[in-house]
Design a protein around this motif. Structure first.
Motif, PDB file in Angstrom:
ATOM      1  N   ALA A  16       0.798  -1.325  -0.111  1.00 38.40           N
ATOM      2  CA  ALA A  16       0.139  -0.062   0.019  1.00 38.40           C
ATOM      3  C   ALA A  16       0.787   1.309   0.015  1.00 38.40           C
ATOM      4  O   ALA A  16       0.466   2.041  -0.715  1.00 38.40           O
ATOM      5  N   ILE A  35       0.006   6.022   6.424  1.00 38.34           N
ATOM      6  CA  ILE A  35      -0.886   5.421   5.432  1.00 38.34           C
ATOM      7  C   ILE A  35      -1.889   4.631   6.264  1.00 38.34           C
ATOM      8  O   ILE A  35      -1.534   3.825   6.984  1.00 38.34           O
ATOM      9  N   VAL A  37      -5.100   1.995   5.502  1.00 33.09           N
ATOM     10  CA  VAL A  37      -5.411   1.102   4.634  1.00 33.09           C
ATOM     11  C   VAL A  37      -6.712   0.246   5.274  1.00 33.09           C
ATOM     12  O   VAL A  37      -6.464  -0.321   6.226  1.00 33.09           O
ATOM     13  N   ILE A  59      -7.614   3.958   0.956  1.00 35.65           N
ATOM     14  CA  ILE A  59      -6.395   4.126   1.221  1.00 35.65           C
ATOM     15  C   ILE A  59      -6.306   5.564   1.348  1.00 35.65           C
ATOM     16  O   ILE A  59      -6.930   6.510   0.392  1.00 35.65           O
TER      17      ILE A  59
END
Length: 182
Positions: A16, A35, A37, A59
């Motif tokens: 990701a 990040i 997800v 995301i």
């Protein structure tokens, strides 16, 4: 078994991250953000370099957001992102590419990203917007590197481009907005 599960989750998180780093050619601070997800399920095949997220995929990293019903990422042997493919009703991409402008938003049935070229391709019911300008059509190709857009129609659907007055009035020397010669 637990170690393998942990390794798989780590690989999914890294994958990701690989998606987001190259797309974030926009604001430098985006790449410094965490990040996040979320998806109903995720699968990573280390041998093929493919990660698949399914079910309400989202995301987020800084101003970058990708949403869809499914997201497939492919990485090369070095672990670098090669392509990303998002499908949804609609699939959605957004990111601030310039601090002086609003978010670039894109919606389509499919969104494809080619990392080697920096090209985002919107397929089916495609719409690309920034500030008050928009492009609409069956297919839109947006180069994040060259900052170029190409919208394509077909036999049943034409493209539509909308430019706000501020985008049309360039303020070039020797021109005056709305002036006419006698």
């Amino acid at each position: 078994m637990l170690r393998r599960h942990h390794d798989t989750l780590a690989a999914l998180a890294i994958t990701a991250g690989l998606l987001l780093a190259p797309v974030a050619r926009a604001l430098p601070e985006d790449s410094q953000q965490p990040i996040q997800v979320t998806a109903d399920n995720a699968r990573f095949d280390e041998r093929s370099g493919e990660a698949v997220y399914r079910g309400n995929v989202q995301i987020v990293q800084g101003t970058l957001e990708v949403r869809g019903d499914s997201l497939t990422l492919r990485v090369n042997s070095k672990g670098e992102l090669t392509t990303a493919h998002t499908v949804g009703k609609p699939a959605h991409y957004q990111q601030r590419t310039d601090p002086a402008k609003g978010l670039v938003t894109a919606d389509a049935n499919e969104i494809q990203f080619d990392n080697s070229t920096g090209v985002i391709t919107l397929i089916g019911n495609a719409v690309l917007r920034q500030d008050s300008a928009s492009f609409r059509g069956p297919r839109i190709v947006y180069s994040t590197v060259r900052k170029q857009i190409e919208a394509s129609g077909n036999s049943s659907e034409r493209v539509q481009l909308i430019f706000p007055p501020s985008a049309r009035n360039t303020g070039k020397p020797g021109t005056t907005s709305g002036s006419r010669k006698p």
